[in-house]
Each structure stands twice: as C-alpha cells, then as structure tokens.
Design an enzyme around this catalytic site. Sequence first.
Site, PDB file in Angstrom:
ATOM      1  N   GLN A 171       0.820  -1.217  -0.001  1.00  0.00           N
ATOM      2  CA  GLN A 171      -0.042  -0.010  -0.160  1.00  0.00           C
ATOM      3  C   GLN A 171       0.674   1.135   0.044  1.00  0.00           C
ATOM      4  O   GLN A 171       1.869   1.356   0.740  1.00  0.00           O
ATOM      5  CB  GLN A 171      -1.103   0.128   1.312  1.00  0.00           C
ATOM      6  CG  GLN A 171      -0.496  -0.091   2.404  1.00  0.00           C
ATOM      7  CD  GLN A 171      -1.250  -0.127   3.734  1.00  0.00           C
ATOM      8  OE1 GLN A 171      -2.652   0.166   3.504  1.00  0.00           O
ATOM      9  NE2 GLN A 171      -0.909  -0.591   4.887  1.00  0.00           N
ATOM     10  N   HIS A 193      -2.642   0.311  -3.702  1.00  0.00           N
ATOM     11  CA  HIS A 193      -3.576   0.622  -2.747  1.00  0.00           C
ATOM     12  C   HIS A 193      -4.123   2.185  -3.190  1.00  0.00           C
ATOM     13  O   HIS A 193      -5.249   2.286  -3.333  1.00  0.00           O
ATOM     14  CB  HIS A 193      -2.982   0.644  -1.430  1.00  0.00           C
ATOM     15  CG  HIS A 193      -3.429   1.271  -0.380  1.00  0.00           C
ATOM     16  ND1 HIS A 193      -3.689   2.594   0.083  1.00  0.00           N
ATOM     17  CD2 HIS A 193      -4.425   0.623   0.663  1.00  0.00           C
ATOM     18  CE1 HIS A 193      -4.380   2.942   1.235  1.00  0.00           C
ATOM     19  NE2 HIS A 193      -4.801   1.816   1.369  1.00  0.00           N
ATOM     20  N   ASP A 235      -7.869   0.810  -2.966  1.00  0.00           N
ATOM     21  CA  ASP A 235      -8.934   1.097  -2.016  1.00  0.00           C
ATOM     22  C   ASP A 235      -9.442   2.537  -2.177  1.00  0.00           C
ATOM     23  O   ASP A 235      -8.808   3.471  -2.163  1.00  0.00           O
ATOM     24  CB  ASP A 235      -8.099   0.880  -0.628  1.00  0.00           C
ATOM     25  CG  ASP A 235      -9.074   0.789   0.472  1.00  0.00           C
ATOM     26  OD1 ASP A 235     -10.303   1.071   0.220  1.00  0.00           O
ATOM     27  OD2 ASP A 235      -8.579   0.293   1.638  1.00  0.00           O
ATOM     28  N   GLU A 270     -11.334  -2.002  -3.781  1.00  0.00           N
ATOM     29  CA  GLU A 270     -11.693  -2.254  -2.671  1.00  0.00           C
ATOM     30  C   GLU A 270     -12.492  -1.235  -1.918  1.00  0.00           C
ATOM     31  O   GLU A 270     -12.456  -0.133  -2.225  1.00  0.00           O
ATOM     32  CB  GLU A 270     -10.387  -2.437  -1.691  1.00  0.00           C
ATOM     33  CG  GLU A 270     -10.619  -2.871  -0.096  1.00  0.00           C
ATOM     34  CD  GLU A 270      -9.534  -3.050   0.592  1.00  0.00           C
ATOM     35  OE1 GLU A 270      -9.523  -3.229   1.747  1.00  0.00           O
ATOM     36  OE2 GLU A 270      -8.251  -3.135  -0.056  1.00  0.00           O
ATOM     37  N   ASP A 304     -14.073  -4.538   2.669  1.00  0.00           N
ATOM     38  CA  ASP A 304     -13.329  -4.393   3.991  1.00  0.00           C
ATOM     39  C   ASP A 304     -14.203  -3.901   5.024  1.00  0.00           C
ATOM     40  O   ASP A 304     -14.610  -4.442   5.883  1.00  0.00           O
ATOM     41  CB  ASP A 304     -12.254  -3.154   3.682  1.00  0.00           C
ATOM     42  CG  ASP A 304     -11.411  -2.835   4.887  1.00  0.00           C
ATOM     43  OD1 ASP A 304     -11.854  -3.349   5.875  1.00  0.00           O
ATOM     44  OD2 ASP A 304     -10.713  -2.095   4.663  1.00  0.00           O
ATOM     45  N   GLN A 326     -11.266  -9.137   2.494  1.00  0.00           N
ATOM     46  CA  GLN A 326      -9.997  -8.589   3.331  1.00  0.00           C
ATOM     47  C   GLN A 326     -10.091  -9.057   4.793  1.00  0.00           C
ATOM     48  O   GLN A 326     -11.427  -8.682   5.328  1.00  0.00           O
ATOM     49  CB  GLN A 326      -9.648  -7.092   3.450  1.00  0.00           C
ATOM     50  CG  GLN A 326      -8.393  -6.988   4.090  1.00  0.00           C
ATOM     51  CD  GLN A 326      -7.954  -5.600   4.334  1.00  0.00           C
ATOM     52  OE1 GLN A 326      -6.827  -5.411   5.249  1.00  0.00           O
ATOM     53  NE2 GLN A 326      -8.466  -4.477   3.676  1.00  0.00           N
ATOM     54  N   LYS A 328      -9.108  -8.877   7.755  1.00  0.00           N
ATOM     55  CA  LYS A 328      -8.269  -7.575   8.496  1.00  0.00           C
ATOM     56  C   LYS A 328      -8.059  -7.961   9.793  1.00  0.00           C
ATOM     57  O   LYS A 328      -8.630  -7.774  10.727  1.00  0.00           O
ATOM     58  CB  LYS A 328      -9.137  -6.087   8.601  1.00  0.00           C
ATOM     59  CG  LYS A 328      -8.205  -5.022   8.398  1.00  0.00           C
ATOM     60  CD  LYS A 328      -9.213  -3.855   8.227  1.00  0.00           C
ATOM     61  CE  LYS A 328      -8.331  -2.387   7.884  1.00  0.00           C
ATOM     62  NZ  LYS A 328      -8.161  -2.366   6.688  1.00  0.00           N
TER      63      LYS A 328
END
Length: 428
Positions: A171, A193, A235, A270, A304, A326, A328
């Site tokens: 990212q 990212h 993202d 994302e 996410d 994801q 996380k």
Amino acid sequence: MKIEDVLLAPGNGAFFYDDQAAIRGGAIQDGFTYVGEPTTLGFKSIRNPASSLSVGLVLSDETVVWGDMMNVQYSGAGGRDPLFETAQIAEFTSRVVVPRLFEVDASQFRDSCAIAFQAVEHLRLPLAVQYGVSQALLRAAAHLRHATMAEVVCAEFDLPLPAHRVPIYCQSGDARDINVDKMILKGVDVLPHGLINSRQKFGVEGQTFMHFVKWVAARTREIGHPGYQPVLHFDVYGWIGLEIGLEPQPIADFICKVADAVPGFRLNIESPADFGSTQAQIENYAKIVSILDSRGSSARIVVDERCNTLEDIRLFAEARAAHLVQIKTPDVGSLADTARAVLLCKENGVGAYVGGSCTETDLSAQASVHISVATQADMMLAKPGMGVDEAFSIVGNEQNRLLAMLNRRRVQNENVGMKSTVSHAEFS
C-alpha cells in the site's frame, strides 16, 4: 507446558489512528496533520500516533514469546472496535486474561485461545487483546513443538505442509507516485492501494481516480521489467458510492469503465461503497458482484468495511458478496479465527486476502505471514507502516525464510518415509 509469568510493555504502532468520519467530511490536510475537530468517539484529534501493547509469555524454560495488540488505522469506523487506549487495554488484560493464561497448556494453540478468549458476561473480549495474545500463544506453541508457527497451524487445522508463496500486496499511503515507483522496481505482486480516501483524491465523477489508475498502468509498463504484470488493487474507501450514488448498477458501470481503461491488467476495487450496515453491505455487494460477473469483467470487488469479525466474513462469503474478502487481522481478533476465515472463504469459492493495518508492528506482521502461508491465502498485505521498503522487507523476508524451513522439513519427512519403507522391506 505452563506459562510461568506474563509481561506487558507499551509500544508504538507503525503509523497513526485516523478519524475516518472527519476525513470523509472534508477535513483539510496541513502537512501531515488534519485541521479541524474529530467526530469519531474517543479521538482527541483527527490524526493520533498509533499505540500498541506487547504481551510476553514467560515459559518454563525462561523463554519469553511476544505478541502485539493494536487497533486498525480507522478505528471506530464501519462497525470496528473503538480507538485503542493502552492503559485501558493493559488493565483489562491484567484483570481478565492473565489469570486464564496460567491455566492453559501452551503447546496447544487453538485450545489455549479458546480458554483465554472466553466471553465475559456474554460480551466478547476486545479484538485487539485477542489479536496480540493469540500471536504470543502461537509463538509459544511453535517454540514448545520445535516447529514454525505455520506448522502449528497446519497441524491443528489438518492442512498439508504448504509449498507455494503467497502473493504480496503493498500500500502506498499518500506518497503515491514515489511509492508506486518503488513497488514496480521491486516487482511487487499486487499494487498500489492508493489511499483514495477523500473527494479531492477521487475527483468529480471519479476523474482524478481514473487518471491515477491509468498512470499506474502506464508507469508499470514504462519502468517495470519485461513481462511484469501485477494485479492493480485500489482502495477507494467508499468514494464510488459517495460520489456516484448507492445504486449497484451505476457503481458496477463505473468499475467496468475503470477496468476497460487498463486492458491487460487484473483490477481489484476495495470498498467501492459503504451502505451503512453489514446486511445492506452484503445485499448490495452481492448485486455488484453479480453484475460484474454477468458482464465477464476482469474487475474484482474486495470487501473491507462492515466485514470485520469471523461471523461477518462467514456472512459475506456464503452470500458471495465479494470476489475477495479482506481478513483484516486486528479486526478479526484471534489468529485462530484468521485461519478459520481463510478456510471459510475457500469453502465458499471466495478469495481470501489476509490484510491488516499500517498501525501494526513487525511482530504482528510476521505472525500474519505464517497464517497466510499455512492456509495458502490468495494474497497478503505488506505491513506495517505506509512505506513500501520496510513492510515489503518484513513480510517478504519472513515468507522466504519460512518457505526455506518448510522445504527442509518436507525433505526430512520424505527421508523418514523412505527409511521406514526400506526397514519394512528388509523385515519382510
């Protein structure tokens, strides 16, 4: 295999805790800070240095194994646990968790987690506590079994010894241009990212974002080595929905337009939108996935926000409300649940991405590598921090060391099997 003592040590995360609601609301950046008042409960300012808490388990041979607790960058957003407060977490850990740790068999990872993380008055333990303590328990089991953490996971989840590397995703943070160049020069598997977390970065009708996507693809071809074809993963922190609207059809149309702009690349988007609740997220993401699949688009949706815990992941996977989930890690909690989450995604034909946060530490990142490789996740995040070099080095080197050890173990097992076969033949 008892734990003799438990140590706690305050620490730093590798980035900052940020108030996502304030940033989405238009907070202006001034250098590295944000101007304005925070809006998310617990935040004293919009950007706060990330803190952590290390937990050390003192084993009977005086070895100390460690794990690190922390929350994610956007704490308190999208159904996540609130901002990490070191003093409060230390008090809770000392009062509730430490007495339980003295009762576990430290050589048994999953059983130890089950004992340590029992609910208190029907309420689950803070996920940051589960995350840090489970890292330490996994290291304890590995030490006592003279094995790697990945081998412990394989043994306890009845998985074959892995032989393949897991693709690494980097990212960029706000230093987009420089960090993209670093990723390309280092041949990162999945990039960049982009941190598209504000209207300024997304642009009117997504034009600024579209320009950035095209630039990343062009830059990859310009300075990447021949044949280099990374997955492009962006993202957008819900900004497609915020700018274009919360109807699945226009969101899918926009995503197809982005994919068409970079032919030859696999595109991951994302968090295209935040529909306000887990159930609404599941229903609408499933529609977006269905539209993209029906068109034969190369774009994949990654979930996410609103998909935090193991139960959330189960709901999304069973509904196929994403192409890639994801996982996380600080939001899932126990690393045992991260392993379960990967396997659950695989059972439902959904991609599993072992992610996490820039706020993590070297210890949590290394432990995540072992879970990712053991379960053969589809990709894993280079962490911690928002730079490329350090995170890619920590995660990449840990994976390479692990695979070297697993290969040695595989050869040893094969040799033992051969000797056993020869002995049996001689006896016959």
